[in-house]
Design an enzyme around this catalytic site. Structure first.
Site, PDB file in Angstrom:
ATOM      1  N   HIS A 236      63.719  40.171  62.756  1.00 60.38           N
ATOM      2  CA  HIS A 236      63.480  40.438  64.171  1.00 60.38           C
ATOM      3  C   HIS A 236      62.216  41.291  64.312  1.00 60.38           C
ATOM      4  O   HIS A 236      62.025  42.212  63.523  1.00 60.38           O
ATOM      5  CB  HIS A 236      64.664  41.205  64.773  1.00 60.38           C
ATOM      6  CG  HIS A 236      64.398  41.631  66.193  1.00 60.38           C
ATOM      7  ND1 HIS A 236      64.417  40.725  67.231  1.00 60.38           N
ATOM      8  CD2 HIS A 236      64.049  42.831  66.714  1.00 60.38           C
ATOM      9  CE1 HIS A 236      64.122  41.374  68.353  1.00 60.38           C
ATOM     10  NE2 HIS A 236      63.884  42.652  68.068  1.00 60.38           N
TER      11      HIS A 236
ATOM     12  N   GLU B  30      30.240  11.251  44.964  1.00 63.17           N
ATOM     13  CA  GLU B  30      30.249  11.672  46.373  1.00 63.17           C
ATOM     14  C   GLU B  30      28.899  11.295  47.000  1.00 63.17           C
ATOM     15  O   GLU B  30      27.854  11.629  46.486  1.00 63.17           O
ATOM     16  CB  GLU B  30      30.485  13.187  46.485  1.00 63.17           C
ATOM     17  CG  GLU B  30      30.365  13.749  47.894  1.00 63.17           C
ATOM     18  CD  GLU B  30      31.245  13.046  48.923  1.00 63.17           C
ATOM     19  OE1 GLU B  30      32.463  13.012  48.750  1.00 63.17           O
ATOM     20  OE2 GLU B  30      30.678  12.484  49.899  1.00 63.17           O
TER      21      GLU B  30
ATOM     22  N   GLY C 289      33.738  17.862  49.592  1.00 67.87           N
ATOM     23  CA  GLY C 289      34.892  18.328  50.355  1.00 67.87           C
ATOM     24  C   GLY C 289      35.275  17.394  51.491  1.00 67.87           C
ATOM     25  O   GLY C 289      36.340  17.524  52.079  1.00 67.87           O
ATOM     26  N   GLY C 290      34.373  16.464  51.836  1.00 69.47           N
ATOM     27  CA  GLY C 290      34.705  15.435  52.826  1.00 69.47           C
ATOM     28  C   GLY C 290      34.934  15.964  54.228  1.00 69.47           C
ATOM     29  O   GLY C 290      34.404  17.000  54.634  1.00 69.47           O
ATOM     30  N   THR C 291      35.752  15.235  54.967  1.00 68.35           N
ATOM     31  CA  THR C 291      35.951  15.485  56.395  1.00 68.35           C
ATOM     32  C   THR C 291      36.542  16.859  56.666  1.00 68.35           C
ATOM     33  O   THR C 291      36.035  17.619  57.509  1.00 68.35           O
ATOM     34  CB  THR C 291      36.916  14.424  56.974  1.00 68.35           C
ATOM     35  OG1 THR C 291      36.445  13.127  56.617  1.00 68.35           O
ATOM     36  CG2 THR C 291      37.022  14.536  58.481  1.00 68.35           C
ATOM     37  N   CYS C 292      37.642  17.179  55.995  1.00 70.92           N
ATOM     38  CA  CYS C 292      38.375  18.414  56.316  1.00 70.92           C
ATOM     39  C   CYS C 292      37.445  19.619  56.212  1.00 70.92           C
ATOM     40  O   CYS C 292      37.389  20.466  57.101  1.00 70.92           O
ATOM     41  CB  CYS C 292      39.566  18.569  55.379  1.00 70.92           C
ATOM     42  SG  CYS C 292      40.505  20.067  55.688  1.00 70.92           S
TER      43      CYS C 292
HETATM   44  C1  LIG Z   1      38.001  17.060  64.026  1.00 67.72           C
HETATM   45  C2  LIG Z   1      39.060  16.890  62.987  1.00 67.72           C
HETATM   46  C3  LIG Z   1      39.990  17.876  62.805  1.00 67.72           C
HETATM   47  C4  LIG Z   1      40.980  17.727  61.843  1.00 67.72           C
HETATM   48  N1  LIG Z   1      41.895  18.718  61.696  1.00 67.72           N
HETATM   49  C5  LIG Z   1      42.877  18.581  60.789  1.00 67.72           C
HETATM   50  C6  LIG Z   1      43.828  19.600  60.606  1.00 67.72           C
HETATM   51  O1  LIG Z   1      43.779  20.639  61.256  1.00 67.72           O
HETATM   52  N2  LIG Z   1      44.790  19.432  59.671  1.00 67.72           N
HETATM   53  C7  LIG Z   1      44.869  18.285  58.915  1.00 67.72           C
HETATM   54  O2  LIG Z   1      45.763  18.173  58.089  1.00 67.72           O
HETATM   55  N3  LIG Z   1      43.962  17.301  59.067  1.00 67.72           N
HETATM   56  C8  LIG Z   1      42.975  17.419  59.971  1.00 67.72           C
HETATM   57  N4  LIG Z   1      42.050  16.423  60.110  1.00 67.72           N
HETATM   58  C9  LIG Z   1      42.150  15.224  59.244  1.00 67.72           C
HETATM   59  C10 LIG Z   1      41.588  15.510  57.848  1.00 67.72           C
HETATM   60  O3  LIG Z   1      40.284  16.032  57.947  1.00 67.72           O
HETATM   61  C11 LIG Z   1      41.582  14.272  56.963  1.00 67.72           C
HETATM   62  O4  LIG Z   1      42.810  13.631  57.075  1.00 67.72           O
HETATM   63  C12 LIG Z   1      41.332  14.709  55.522  1.00 67.72           C
HETATM   64  O5  LIG Z   1      40.013  15.166  55.400  1.00 67.72           O
HETATM   65  C13 LIG Z   1      41.681  13.670  54.483  1.00 67.72           C
HETATM   66  O6  LIG Z   1      40.594  12.990  54.080  1.00 67.72           O
HETATM   67  P1  LIG Z   1      40.483  12.159  52.740  1.00 67.72           P
HETATM   68  O7  LIG Z   1      40.918  12.911  51.541  1.00 67.72           O
HETATM   69  O8  LIG Z   1      41.103  10.869  52.990  1.00 67.72           O
HETATM   70  O9  LIG Z   1      38.902  11.943  52.656  1.00 67.72           O
HETATM   71  P2  LIG Z   1      37.661  12.661  53.394  1.00 67.72           P
HETATM   72  O10 LIG Z   1      37.923  14.114  53.557  1.00 67.72           O
HETATM   73  O11 LIG Z   1      37.340  11.878  54.586  1.00 67.72           O
HETATM   74  O12 LIG Z   1      36.568  12.494  52.279  1.00 67.72           O
HETATM   75  C14 LIG Z   1      36.097  11.260  51.827  1.00 67.72           C
HETATM   76  C15 LIG Z   1      34.816  11.496  51.063  1.00 67.72           C
HETATM   77  O13 LIG Z   1      34.423  10.270  50.452  1.00 67.72           O
HETATM   78  C16 LIG Z   1      33.019  10.138  50.540  1.00 67.72           C
HETATM   79  N5  LIG Z   1      32.705   8.711  50.454  1.00 67.72           N
HETATM   80  C17 LIG Z   1      33.052   7.733  51.325  1.00 67.72           C
HETATM   81  N6  LIG Z   1      32.649   6.532  50.875  1.00 67.72           N
HETATM   82  C18 LIG Z   1      32.031   6.747  49.700  1.00 67.72           C
HETATM   83  C19 LIG Z   1      31.397   5.901  48.752  1.00 67.72           C
HETATM   84  N7  LIG Z   1      31.365   4.581  48.918  1.00 67.72           N
HETATM   85  N8  LIG Z   1      30.830   6.457  47.671  1.00 67.72           N
HETATM   86  C20 LIG Z   1      30.878   7.804  47.467  1.00 67.72           C
HETATM   87  N9  LIG Z   1      31.471   8.649  48.327  1.00 67.72           N
HETATM   88  C21 LIG Z   1      32.054   8.129  49.426  1.00 67.72           C
HETATM   89  C22 LIG Z   1      32.691  10.748  51.894  1.00 67.72           C
HETATM   90  O14 LIG Z   1      31.335  11.163  51.942  1.00 67.72           O
HETATM   91  C23 LIG Z   1      33.657  11.920  51.948  1.00 67.72           C
HETATM   92  O15 LIG Z   1      33.077  13.089  51.430  1.00 67.72           O
HETATM   93  C24 LIG Z   1      41.025  16.560  61.041  1.00 67.72           C
HETATM   94  C25 LIG Z   1      40.063  15.554  61.208  1.00 67.72           C
HETATM   95  C26 LIG Z   1      39.094  15.718  62.162  1.00 67.72           C
HETATM   96  C27 LIG Z   1      38.070  14.632  62.317  1.00 67.72           C
END
Ligand SMILES: Cc1cc2nc3c(=O)[nH]c(=O)nc-3n(C[C@H](O)[C@H](O)[C@H](O)COP(=O)(O)OP(=O)(O)OC[C@H]3O[C@@H](n4cnc5c(N)ncnc54)[C@H](O)[C@@H]3O)c2cc1C
Length: 462
Positions: free
Chosen positions: A441, A34, A39-42
């Site tokens: 209900h 990582e 935990g990434g985006t979510c």
């Molecule tokens: C504002 C917002 C609100 C959202 N709300 C919702 C919601 O309510 N419900 C829903 O279902 N979805 C929602 N989403 C979408 C959801 O967040 C993403 O679809 C979800 O996080 C899936 O991501 P993922 O598993 O593909 O990877 P991500 O969660 O994006 O994680 C990828 C990880 O990989 C790491 N990484 C990237 N490149 C490298 C590399 N080369 N080497 C090492 N690490 C790397 C990054 O740092 C990151 O931690 C929302 C998105 C946003 C932006």
């Protein structure tokens, strides 16, 4: 000397950690890499923080409507954005620490922090070290798209990531993008007390939905005083004194919008350009989405792509489902495929939109013989009791098989009630099953049989 593992997982989004845990639990040695926050985006800049902020905004909104419910707040509702942000930060920190702690505590799993880059189809480098594995899983997710726009480099702007640091109420937030992310931020900041303008290039908000759903959503946000500027075909940015201006070139009255702050919410791009995919021979499409087959295998045997980087999802549940498909196919006899899943998602404005299956537009295009029904939330007694009557329910079923084709529930609890229909869709059962069931209900779900009693043939235009 390269370090060898049974599997390498790149990224700790919504698929990677569960896959690492499952593989490690099955006895595979796993390295999970990582480069940013666990935990990434979510967890850090997506679902969790936004839904936490939406909850604060909802509480403030209901409090402002106190008189309707029979109470008063002397002095009115005061937003403390520092506290709002602190609540969000606490919940996010708990989640990100939870993911990190979980991974670090796993047997057979090595956690490495750094940027991973492919060296070959079987190896990646991270922090100058080469790691090798027979299986490599890519879960690198995506980030906010920042497309070239006239004047954008001359004005400050936020994305969904940088707006997470905001601890004040902007005077006037202009949001470019009238889809899921833009709409959630728009309503939330309006409820925090900002003036808000949404600038959308298309002819309606959330253009992927049927027209009446887009129109109802526009009504909902406009009723709260959000300005909606559609058909902004040629967007440009400029500074005017302390303000940020957006040139619109709309068909509507004025050709520009002025605000104090700007949020860009115009889509997402995959994090695939700096991964060295060419060295592995993994192919992508023009958008940068990694090409995968129905089981999420890339063009190179032994490499899989899961989550937003494969272009087949865009949601947390799709990324998690990718993990389930890959793990089951590798570790069990239970064959799973991408094409088995039914599209479903929610828009978390208030009231929320729950969606599953096809829209009416898609059904029309496919020329499937269909029945369609619509029902206003204002006639759902639970919605009336709660004082939340905006929105509508729309359901489409196959005229011959009687199976559900799709549904939109825009209304109170729509994000939950949609699962009633989704699960029946997975069961491939006819809609009559719901009509014959006894429901609790007073709930929104108890009205589904009533909505279904209104089904009428959908006219196919020639
Ligand atoms: C504002 C917002 C609100 C959202 N709300 C919702 C919601 O309510 N419900 C829903 O279902 N979805 C929602 N989403 C979408 C959801 O967040 C993403 O679809 C979800 O996080 C899936 O991501 P993922 O598993 O593909 O990877 P991500 O969660 O994006 O994680 C990828 C990880 O990989 C790491 N990484 C990237 N490149 C490298 C590399 N080369 N080497 C090492 N690490 C790397 C990054 O740092 C990151 O931690 C929302 C998105 C946003 C932006």
């Amino acid at each position: 000397m390269a370090r060898h593992f049974g599997a390498i997982v790149v990224g700790t989004g919504q698929a990677g950690p569960s896959l690492a845990a499952r593989l490690a639990g099955a006895g595979t040695t796993v390295a999970i890499i990582e480069r940013g926050k666990f935990g990434g985006t979510c967890v850090n800049t997506g679902c969790i923080p936004t839904k936490t902020l939406v909850a604060s905004a909802y509480a403030a909104h209901v409090a402002r409507r106190g008189a309707e419910y029979g109470f008063a707040i002397p002095g009115g509702v005061q937003i403390d954005m520092k506290r709002v942000k602190a609540r969000k930060d606490e919940i996010v920190a708990r989640s990100t620490k939870g993911v990190e702690g979980w991974l670090r505590g796993l047997q057979n799993c090595t956690v490495i922090q750094g940027q991973a880059r492919f060296e070959s189809p079987r190896s990646v480098t991270v922090n100058g070290e080469v790691l090798e594995a027979d299986k490599i899983f890519i879960n690198v997710g995506g980030r906010a798209s920042i497309p070239p726009m006239d004047g954008l480099n001359e004005v400050p702007f936020w994305t969904n990531s940088s707006i997470m640091n905001v601890d004040f109420v902007p005077e006037h937030l202009v949001i470019v993008g009238g889809s899921y992310i833009g709409l959630e931020f728009a309503q939330m900041y309006r409820r925090f007390g900002s003036e808000v303008t949404i600038v959308e290039m298309g002819p309606r908000l959330i253009g992927r939905e049927d027209e009446e759903i887009s129109d109802a959503i526009r009504e909902i946000v406009e009723a709260e005083g959000i300005h909606v500027r559609l058909n902004a075909k040629c967007i440009s940015m400029f500074k005017r004194g302390e303000k940020i201006g957006i040139g619109l070139d709309c068909k509507e009255e004025s050709k520009e919008a002025l605000g104090s702050h700007l949020l860009l919410a115009v889509g997402r791009v995959p994090n695939t350009e700096d991964l060295g995919l060419d060295k592995a021979g993994v192919t992508m499409n023009q958008r940068g989405d990694i090409d995968v087959d129905d089981e999420l295998r890339t063009s190179v045997p032994g490499i899989w792509a899961l989550g937003d980087c494969n272009g087949h999802g865009g949601f947390t549940h799709t990324s998690y489902n990718d993990y389930e498909i890959v793990a089951d196919n590798l570790l069990t006899d239970n064959r799973r495929r991408l094409s088995d899943r039914i599209p479903t998602y929610a828009l978390f404005i208030d009231p929320p939109l729950g969606r599953c299956g096809m829209t009416e537009t898609e059904v029309r295009k496919s020329r499937i013989p269909a029945l369609v029904a619509q029902y206003p939330m204002s006639r759902v007694s639970r919605a009336v009791e709660k004082g939340e009557t905006q929105g509508l329910i729309k359901i489409l079923v196959h005229a011959e098989t009687k199976q559900f084709l799709g549904a939109a529930i825009l209304g109170t609890s729509g994000d939950e009630v949609i699962h009633v229909l989704l699960d029946v869709m997975y069961a491939k059962a006819p809609y009559t099953v719901i009509q014959r069931a006894m429901h609790i209900h007073p709930t929104v779900s108890e009205f589904l049989p009533t909505v279904l009693s209104k089904l009428q043939p959908m006219k196919i235009e020639n």
